[in-house]
Design a protein around this motif. Structure first.
Motif, PDB file in Angstrom:
ATOM      1  N   LEU A 183       0.654  -1.157  -0.075  1.00  0.00           N
ATOM      2  CA  LEU A 183      -0.226  -0.019   0.076  1.00  0.00           C
ATOM      3  C   LEU A 183       0.857   1.366  -0.209  1.00  0.00           C
ATOM      4  N   LYS A 184       0.257   2.738  -0.371  1.00  0.00           N
ATOM      5  CA  LYS A 184       0.932   3.381  -0.586  1.00  0.00           C
ATOM      6  C   LYS A 184       0.925   4.137   1.034  1.00  0.00           C
ATOM      7  N   VAL A 185       1.570   4.789   1.645  1.00  0.00           N
ATOM      8  CA  VAL A 185       0.857   5.974   2.550  1.00  0.00           C
ATOM      9  C   VAL A 185       0.703   7.386   2.496  1.00  0.00           C
ATOM     10  N   ILE A 186      -0.126   8.012   2.618  1.00  0.00           N
ATOM     11  CA  ILE A 186      -0.107   9.600   3.020  1.00  0.00           C
ATOM     12  C   ILE A 186      -0.254   9.850   3.832  1.00  0.00           C
ATOM     13  N   ALA A 187      -0.449  11.146   4.295  1.00  0.00           N
ATOM     14  CA  ALA A 187       0.020  12.040   5.590  1.00  0.00           C
ATOM     15  C   ALA A 187      -1.269  13.019   5.898  1.00  0.00           C
ATOM     16  N   GLY A 188      -1.307  12.890   7.565  1.00  0.00           N
ATOM     17  CA  GLY A 188      -3.035  13.302   7.737  1.00  0.00           C
ATOM     18  C   GLY A 188      -2.497  13.775   9.284  1.00  0.00           C
ATOM     19  N   SER A 189      -3.164  15.224   9.179  1.00  0.00           N
ATOM     20  CA  SER A 189      -2.921  15.893  10.482  1.00  0.00           C
ATOM     21  C   SER A 189      -3.905  15.264  11.451  1.00  0.00           C
ATOM     22  N   ASP A 190      -5.258  14.735  11.036  1.00  0.00           N
ATOM     23  CA  ASP A 190      -6.193  14.113  12.333  1.00  0.00           C
ATOM     24  C   ASP A 190      -6.391  15.795  12.985  1.00  0.00           C
ATOM     25  N   SER A 191      -6.023  16.778  12.601  1.00  0.00           N
ATOM     26  CA  SER A 191      -6.696  17.888  13.617  1.00  0.00           C
ATOM     27  C   SER A 191      -8.488  18.213  13.549  1.00  0.00           C
ATOM     28  N   HIS A 192      -8.639  18.637  14.743  1.00  0.00           N
ATOM     29  CA  HIS A 192      -9.755  18.893  15.429  1.00  0.00           C
ATOM     30  C   HIS A 192      -9.576  20.246  15.412  1.00  0.00           C
ATOM     31  N   GLN A 193      -8.633  20.818  15.584  1.00  0.00           N
ATOM     32  CA  GLN A 193      -8.396  22.314  16.311  1.00  0.00           C
ATOM     33  C   GLN A 193      -6.897  23.322  15.108  1.00  0.00           C
ATOM     34  N   PRO A 194      -7.565  24.052  14.486  1.00  0.00           N
ATOM     35  CA  PRO A 194      -7.117  24.507  13.972  1.00  0.00           C
ATOM     36  C   PRO A 194      -5.675  25.078  13.314  1.00  0.00           C
ATOM     37  N   LEU A 195      -4.546  25.640  15.114  1.00  0.00           N
ATOM     38  CA  LEU A 195      -3.506  24.830  14.649  1.00  0.00           C
ATOM     39  C   LEU A 195      -2.406  23.661  14.720  1.00  0.00           C
ATOM     40  N   GLN A 196      -2.594  22.711  13.973  1.00  0.00           N
ATOM     41  CA  GLN A 196      -2.329  21.516  13.739  1.00  0.00           C
ATOM     42  C   GLN A 196      -2.511  21.690  12.592  1.00  0.00           C
ATOM     43  N   PHE A 197      -3.075  22.338  11.408  1.00  0.00           N
ATOM     44  CA  PHE A 197      -2.635  22.508  10.183  1.00  0.00           C
ATOM     45  C   PHE A 197      -0.957  22.514   9.920  1.00  0.00           C
ATOM     46  N   GLY A 198      -0.802  21.514   8.597  1.00  0.00           N
ATOM     47  CA  GLY A 198       0.728  22.159   8.190  1.00  0.00           C
ATOM     48  C   GLY A 198       1.566  21.284   9.313  1.00  0.00           C
ATOM     49  N   SER A 199       1.188  20.252   9.984  1.00  0.00           N
ATOM     50  CA  SER A 199       1.761  19.873  10.573  1.00  0.00           C
ATOM     51  C   SER A 199       2.418  18.317   9.349  1.00  0.00           C
ATOM     52  N   VAL A 200       1.355  18.079   8.831  1.00  0.00           N
ATOM     53  CA  VAL A 200       1.947  17.118   7.427  1.00  0.00           C
ATOM     54  C   VAL A 200       1.283  17.383   6.071  1.00  0.00           C
ATOM     55  N   VAL A 201       1.417  16.942   5.489  1.00  0.00           N
ATOM     56  CA  VAL A 201       1.069  18.020   4.099  1.00  0.00           C
ATOM     57  C   VAL A 201       1.553  16.975   2.631  1.00  0.00           C
ATOM     58  N   ASN A 202       0.579  16.512   2.150  1.00  0.00           N
ATOM     59  CA  ASN A 202       0.731  15.694   0.812  1.00  0.00           C
ATOM     60  C   ASN A 202       0.864  16.295  -0.413  1.00  0.00           C
ATOM     61  N   HIS A 203       2.041  16.897  -1.295  1.00  0.00           N
ATOM     62  CA  HIS A 203       1.998  17.317  -2.185  1.00  0.00           C
ATOM     63  C   HIS A 203       1.497  16.799  -3.490  1.00  0.00           C
ATOM     64  N   VAL A 204       0.507  16.933  -3.938  1.00  0.00           N
ATOM     65  CA  VAL A 204       0.314  15.603  -5.290  1.00  0.00           C
ATOM     66  C   VAL A 204       0.495  17.052  -6.445  1.00  0.00           C
ATOM     67  N   ASP A 205       0.423  15.671  -7.415  1.00  0.00           N
ATOM     68  CA  ASP A 205       1.503  17.009  -8.786  1.00  0.00           C
ATOM     69  C   ASP A 205       0.874  17.300  -9.515  1.00  0.00           C
ATOM     70  N   ASN A 206      -0.958  16.988  -9.636  1.00  0.00           N
ATOM     71  CA  ASN A 206      -1.580  17.410 -10.755  1.00  0.00           C
ATOM     72  C   ASN A 206      -2.960  18.145  -9.996  1.00  0.00           C
ATOM     73  N   VAL A 207      -3.699  18.940 -10.034  1.00  0.00           N
ATOM     74  CA  VAL A 207      -4.883  19.479  -9.497  1.00  0.00           C
ATOM     75  C   VAL A 207      -5.542  18.269  -9.271  1.00  0.00           C
ATOM     76  N   CYS A 208      -6.572  18.145  -8.605  1.00  0.00           N
ATOM     77  CA  CYS A 208      -7.698  16.681  -8.754  1.00  0.00           C
ATOM     78  C   CYS A 208      -9.132  17.192  -8.794  1.00  0.00           C
ATOM     79  N   GLU A 209      -9.509  17.744  -8.904  1.00  0.00           N
ATOM     80  CA  GLU A 209     -11.693  17.544  -8.787  1.00  0.00           C
ATOM     81  C   GLU A 209     -12.489  16.280  -8.036  1.00  0.00           C
ATOM     82  N   THR A 210     -12.031  15.484  -8.337  1.00  0.00           N
ATOM     83  CA  THR A 210     -12.922  14.084  -7.778  1.00  0.00           C
ATOM     84  C   THR A 210     -11.465  13.253  -6.842  1.00  0.00           C
TER      85      THR A 210
END
Length: 253
Positions: A183-210
């Protein structure tokens, strides 16, 4: 490129009512941290799940598989508890999320959670992204589940809260487990609170709509996972603020 957090929450906790103002504060902080998109994977048995989606439908435009929230893409999804411990993130079109949530109504209590294999059966064939959340967390591990069933997932979650609790070596443990399963691994902040954003991020090569496009990009390896050097500060600050907010709500009551 599209920077996305694939495990986020829109409420302070499962027991709180959905607050549009709080949700908007989450979205604004996500954008401030350079995110173009998040997956809103609120707990399926949170208080008034349908009401939360109704409010999102009422206030925001929906395109592809996401809400447009002040320029931030918010992909619809939910986090599902399964029997014998474990959480699964399901991301897809709101119609599929609503339908699955309705099917899971008999399985919202702890003693009646759906079996992982049955959840996989019910979601097979749909254009959904399926992720094993925090797979090695002591309270909700996935490691004891049948390997062939786990292989039906698309990815495992390198979770910011777990990196904070167990150390950055947890990322290597999740990668090893994912490699064992193919399997692949991805990143999730699991944030319930705004300050947690940016702790982990996935940079996807192409913009996705679905979710289907996002799944294709991830399975093709067209992304880079970033763990912030400030993760510990971000998660600790978020947890402290979350506890303060919960206490203030109790006092207000």
């Amino acid at each position: 490129m599209m920077s996305i957090d694939l495990h986020t929450h829109g409420k302070l906790s499962k027991k709180t009512h959905f607050s549009l103002d709080y949700f908007l504060s989450m979205a604004r902080e996500a954008k401030e941290n350079g995110l173009h998109a998040v997956a809103l994977t609120e707990h399926f048995n949170t208080l008034h799940f349908a009401d939360m989606m109704d409010q999102l439908d009422h206030h925001f435009e929906y395109k592809g598989d996401y809400y447009v929230v002040e320029g931030l893409k918010v992909f619809s999804g939910m986090e599902v508890d399964v029997a014998n411990k474990g959480h699964i993130l399901i991301i897809g079109n709101r119609s599929h999320i609503r339908d699955l949530r309705q099917q899971l109504e008999p399985h919202t209590a702890k003693d009646s959670f759906i079996a992982l294999e049955e959840l996989m059966n019910r979601t097979d064939g749909y254009p959904l992204l399926r992720i094993g959340a925090h797979p090695m967390r002591e309270s909700t591990p996935l490691t004891h589940h049948d390997a062939d069933t786990l292989r039906r997932l698309d990815a495992l979650d390198i979770n910011a809260k777990d990196l904070f609790q167990y150390g950055f070596g947890m990322a290597d443990q999740v990668r090893q487990f994912a490699d064992h399963l193919g399997l692949k691994v991805i990143a999730g902040s699991d944030s319930h609170q705004p300050l947690q954003f940016g702790s982990v991020v996935n940079h996807v090569d192409n913009v996705c709509e679905t979710a289907e496009q996002l799944r294709s990009e991830l399975l093709s390896g067209n992304y880079q996972l970033e763990i912030s050097a400030c993760l510990n500060v971000k998660v600790k600050a978020a947890q402290m603020m979350k506890e303060l907010l919960k206490k203030s709500m109790v006092v207000a009551l």
